[in-house]
Design an enzyme around this catalytic site. Structure first.
Site, mmCIF file in Angstrom:
data_model
loop_
_atom_site.group_PDB
_atom_site.id
_atom_site.type_symbol
_atom_site.label_atom_id
_atom_site.label_comp_id
_atom_site.label_asym_id
_atom_site.label_seq_id
_atom_site.Cartn_x
_atom_site.Cartn_y
_atom_site.Cartn_z
ATOM 1 N N LYS A 7 0.854 -1.203 0.000
ATOM 2 C CA LYS A 7 0.000 0.000 0.000
ATOM 3 C C LYS A 7 0.887 1.249 0.000
ATOM 4 O O LYS A 7 1.969 1.230 -0.575
ATOM 5 C CB LYS A 7 -0.979 -0.046 1.171
ATOM 6 C CG LYS A 7 -1.758 -1.364 1.209
ATOM 7 C CD LYS A 7 -2.931 -1.356 2.140
ATOM 8 C CE LYS A 7 -3.617 -2.718 2.094
ATOM 9 N NZ LYS A 7 -4.847 -2.763 2.898
ATOM 10 N N HIS A 90 -8.411 -3.296 -6.123
ATOM 11 C CA HIS A 90 -8.396 -3.316 -4.661
ATOM 12 C C HIS A 90 -9.526 -2.438 -4.123
ATOM 13 O O HIS A 90 -9.818 -1.383 -4.689
ATOM 14 C CB HIS A 90 -7.039 -2.836 -4.142
ATOM 15 C CG HIS A 90 -6.872 -3.114 -2.689
ATOM 16 N ND1 HIS A 90 -7.453 -2.319 -1.726
ATOM 17 C CD2 HIS A 90 -6.244 -4.121 -2.044
ATOM 18 C CE1 HIS A 90 -7.173 -2.829 -0.541
ATOM 19 N NE2 HIS A 90 -6.438 -3.924 -0.707
ATOM 20 N N GLU A 92 -9.685 -0.424 -1.775
ATOM 21 C CA GLU A 92 -9.318 0.966 -1.470
ATOM 22 C C GLU A 92 -9.332 1.811 -2.737
ATOM 23 O O GLU A 92 -9.720 2.977 -2.708
ATOM 24 C CB GLU A 92 -7.940 0.999 -0.781
ATOM 25 C CG GLU A 92 -8.035 0.459 0.647
ATOM 26 C CD GLU A 92 -6.782 -0.207 1.169
ATOM 27 O OE1 GLU A 92 -5.690 -0.017 0.606
ATOM 28 O OE2 GLU A 92 -6.904 -0.955 2.174
ATOM 29 N N GLU A 162 -11.191 -10.511 -1.026
ATOM 30 C CA GLU A 162 -10.883 -9.695 0.150
ATOM 31 C C GLU A 162 -12.173 -9.067 0.674
ATOM 32 O O GLU A 162 -12.594 -8.019 0.180
ATOM 33 C CB GLU A 162 -9.894 -8.578 -0.221
ATOM 34 C CG GLU A 162 -8.578 -9.090 -0.745
ATOM 35 C CD GLU A 162 -7.465 -8.069 -0.530
ATOM 36 O OE1 GLU A 162 -6.442 -8.451 0.054
ATOM 37 O OE2 GLU A 162 -7.619 -6.905 -0.917
ATOM 38 N N GLY A 168 -7.516 -4.680 7.111
ATOM 39 C CA GLY A 168 -6.917 -3.741 8.062
ATOM 40 C C GLY A 168 -7.694 -3.602 9.365
ATOM 41 O O GLY A 168 -7.414 -2.726 10.175
ATOM 42 N N SER A 208 -6.712 -9.018 6.902
ATOM 43 C CA SER A 208 -6.193 -9.354 8.233
ATOM 44 C C SER A 208 -5.637 -10.773 8.302
ATOM 45 O O SER A 208 -5.725 -11.433 9.336
ATOM 46 C CB SER A 208 -7.255 -9.117 9.314
ATOM 47 O OG SER A 208 -7.626 -7.751 9.345
#
Ligand code: PGA
Length: 245
Positions: A7, A90, A92, A162, A168, A208
């Protein structure tokens, strides 16, 4: 495969130090090992790792070929660094940079045209899991961005499931939740491309995943490895995860 996703962490010097540490220890891994680094690090880290089994990934690429797109980095530029993979889709990028299924479809095609192997991320948010519609969400993400590919193109795709609520947060999916979704994803691939292709597709779990829970997650028949964020930033943790595969 065990893939790291750094990241927006580490200066170039810190990244080189981490890659150097990994290179010294990861000599004969039992699975494919990839590290996803910021664009700035790619050329240096790819050169550093050129005689190592560790491969390098970008964390993104542009949805345009070239030209007046200030601040963007094209798939051709990524490939020219020696990176072999590109993380795309992703959560994000989807959430903070508004990457739509259409934009991601372009990015995947450009990555493939430039001989980069996409690690394509999919996964539902917390509300979708609570509403029980995670399967529909993941199916739509596949249909929107990668099920347009030919079987020949598909051979270069790695998927990463994911669940966004696990990224996270320390809230890992249970091994059963991961297995159930991975088996579902594999069944969708089988419907689209046939059983052999589905069996040959690498489906990573991310969210995680760490040195403590990796072995339990990877023990599931449909979990082929992990995409690791936070725990990929420390060499001992990342190495333990690689050894768990
Ligand atoms: P995490 O991130 O391991 O820090 O949860 C995973 C990812 O976002 O790829």
């Amino acid at each position: 495969m065990v893939a790291g996703n750094w990241k927006m962490n580490k200066t170039l010097q810190e990244g080189v130090a981490l890659a150097t540490e990994l290179k010294q220890t990861v000599v004969n891994p039992k699975c494919a090992v990839v590290i996803g680094t910021p664009f700035i690090h790619l050329a240096t880290v790819a050169e550093l790792l050129k005689d190592s089994p560790i491969k390098v990934a970008a964390e993104n690429c542009a949805d345009k070929v070239s030209g007046a797109y200030t601040g963007e980095v094209s798939a051709a530029m990524v490939a020219s660094t020696g990176a072999e993979y590109c993380i795309l889709g992703h959560s994000e990028r989807r959430a903070y940079y508004h990457e739509t299924p259409e934009i991601l479809r372009e990015k995947v095609l450009l990555a493939l045209e430039n001989n980069l192997k996409p690690i394509f991320c999919i996964g539902e948010v917390k509300e979708e899991r609570e509403a029980g519609c995670q399967n529909e969400v993941v199916k739509a993400q596949l249909e929107g961005s990668v099920f347009n590919l030919t079987a020949e193109q598909w051979a270069n795709i790695t998927l990463a499931y994911e669940p966004v609520w696990a990224i996270g947060t320390g809230l890992t999916a249970t091994p059963d939740q991961a297995q159930e979704m991975h088996a579902y994803i594999r069944s969708l691939i089988a419907e689209k491309y046939g059983k052999q292709v589905a069996d040959d597709t690498t489906i990573l779990y991310g969210g995680s995943c760490n040195a403590k829970n990796a072995a339990e997650l990877f023990a599931n028949p449909d979990v082929d490895g992990g995409l690791i964020g936070g725990a990929s930033l420390k060499a001992p943790d990342f190495i333990t995860i690689i050894q768990a595969r």
